[in-house]
Write an enzyme that holds these catalytic residues in place. Sequence first.
Site, mmCIF file in Angstrom:
data_model
loop_
_atom_site.group_PDB
_atom_site.id
_atom_site.type_symbol
_atom_site.label_atom_id
_atom_site.label_comp_id
_atom_site.label_asym_id
_atom_site.label_seq_id
_atom_site.Cartn_x
_atom_site.Cartn_y
_atom_site.Cartn_z
ATOM 1 N N ALA A 180 17.025 26.180 -20.952
ATOM 2 C CA ALA A 180 15.647 26.565 -21.035
ATOM 3 C C ALA A 180 14.636 25.714 -19.884
ATOM 4 O O ALA A 180 14.030 26.512 -19.392
ATOM 5 C CB ALA A 180 15.099 26.356 -22.174
ATOM 6 N N ASP A 226 4.705 20.142 25.615
ATOM 7 C CA ASP A 226 4.685 20.127 27.132
ATOM 8 C C ASP A 226 3.678 21.016 27.537
ATOM 9 O O ASP A 226 3.264 21.920 27.025
ATOM 10 C CB ASP A 226 6.069 20.770 27.561
ATOM 11 N N ASP A 546 11.553 22.159 27.655
ATOM 12 C CA ASP A 546 12.410 23.032 28.418
ATOM 13 C C ASP A 546 13.486 22.471 29.089
ATOM 14 O O ASP A 546 14.644 23.093 29.379
ATOM 15 C CB ASP A 546 11.688 23.980 29.220
ATOM 16 N N ASP A 550 13.848 16.787 28.018
ATOM 17 C CA ASP A 550 13.158 16.890 26.803
ATOM 18 C C ASP A 550 14.261 16.733 25.762
ATOM 19 O O ASP A 550 13.914 16.729 24.472
ATOM 20 C CB ASP A 550 12.656 18.021 26.769
#
Length: 664
Positions: A180, A226, A546, A550
């Site tokens: 329950a 960036d 990118d 990074d």
Amino acid sequence: SQATAALNKLLPSYARVLRDGKEDKILAQDLVPGDLVFIEEGDRISADGRLVAVTDLQVNQSALTGESNPIYKSDQADLTPDKTELEYDNMVFAGTTVSSGSGHFIVSAIGMKTEFGQIADLTQNLAQEKSPLQKELDHLTKQISVIAVSVGLFFMVAATLFVHQPLSQAFIFALGMIVAFIPEGLLPTVTLSLAMAVQRMAKDHALVKKLSSVETLGATSVICSDKTGTLTQNAMTVNHLWTLSDSYEVTGLGYASEGQIEQEGRPISLEDNELLNRLVRFSHLASNAQVVAPSADNPNFTILGDPTEACLNVLAEKAGINLNDNHIWAPRIKEIPFDSDRKRMTTVHKLESGLDGNHHISITKGAPKEVMELCSDYYDSQGMITSLTATERQAILAANDQFARDGLRVLAVTYRPLDSEHVGEDKWDMQTLEDNMVFLGLVAMSDPPRQGVREAIEKCHRASIRIIMVTGDYGLTALSIAKKIGIVQGDDARVISGLELADMDDNQLKEALKGEIVFARVAPEQKYRVVNALQELGEVVAVTGDGVNDAPALKKADIGVAMGLSGTDVAKESADMILTDDHFASIVHAVEEGRAVYRNIQKFLTYIFNSNTPEAVPSAFFLFSLGRIPLPLTVMQILAIDLGTDMMPALGLGVEPPEEGVMD
């Protein structure tokens, strides 16, 4: 491991070296410190090294620094103080490419000791942490389990001692109580909520690599973004033209030729303005770049050469000049290439029809201060060549300073008519071509903000999400863009360069991060350090990126967001989410979906605990009445009800789209 494999793909397999007195082609992995390596246009560099000879060498270091413009290299010792290693003009680095020219360098570092290798090492050694949702669900399931089992044990003991049930029946009774309390619909709700959010996000240009990342976005409190290509279009655009008599605006964004030259909203024709005509035409004649229009294979504009020069071609097209006709009118016959020390380039052109009685001219474009010092005259609005006085020089410098404060990149354009005594290959030296020049004007350009970015940033501020710009660009440019798009709202924002950051300890950095701040010219390990400091302050950090530089920060972040269009494979492998349109606004849509997921799970849990608790009440009556009130529901009946009342509403609540105000 996937990120490291992608890093390995960026390294070349062969290098040309001088060994035993002769040139040899060897495997890049066989390079050793001290090798003399030959490089030329198109080569990918295999190791870090110091240049000993160059010929017009430019290197694209964007993979390491995030800066898209090629860097001019020199074989002279770089004694400039306050430079990071990546900024030295006489050094080249593994993983970068030669944009133009050629050179020789002596290898100083190989493998994991290169700048590139250090990034790989940082990326490889980062363990994957659980998302905020995973941590909270771990905590929640432990709490529910402890409560359910404790209640079950209590009821089993009570049923045995007070109701005198056999142990087997008491155990079944306790099992019913445990069932329950357990929310069977939790797992499908979480999975479905995340899956539906991923589906909706894909339509909004955000691809999620793992389901748990969705909710992490919803919990994000800081976005380290960036600048180039994410907040801006990564397309240099001429905004203003300035002469000593007038200033003009240029409409249109990016590399498309839609737009025109205007003055106070009125279109300006070059036919009626010879000064402006020469400024625009000569700017294009001194450009080496090309803009390739979108095609079936490539839906975006492609730049061959320097973006700063590419936008001069676009300016000429906006002014109605046919680029081929302009080259035919004044074909180039000589060039003195751009030099980072001289900060200018000069070209010589032959004009069959002549210009002011001369059939040869030299055109010089470059940094305003350096180029202005070569000028003795200026071309005025009446078409006269007039002597350049101190007043005009001061006005040129003031205009340049104002453009710089606005974060614009500025080029000065000048020319010199070459009379018969200055014509001839033997006479076209630097001193002759760049002497007594005529000043035309200034061309101001910038990488414009993306459409919708300002609105997305306002939405972030409403949602109590801080945005910190972390860029490889210069501080003044970064701060100007940050103010323009609303990242920085006060006047006391602090710009911290990579060099300043290197001198700060962790406590100073954490203190600085509490105010408005922009990071400029940062190295890869510094971006990683900023993310780490924010996490130690208790923030949930999203990072966009990118380049190869990074990758460590993307992997360290709670949610790494890579660019799908401009991003390298390394960045995409290191990230949790990929933006197919490279647009900052797509991150904000994703945050909205993440918050919706969290709210949907909250709604389900609120509902489920309110519906499950009454299921224990009949069993409690049975117990407290010492068995006089019979059990109305068996364990199987409770489970059947749970499957109906838990699962169906759970699935419904799990697919709820974001509600109004979820970002407030």
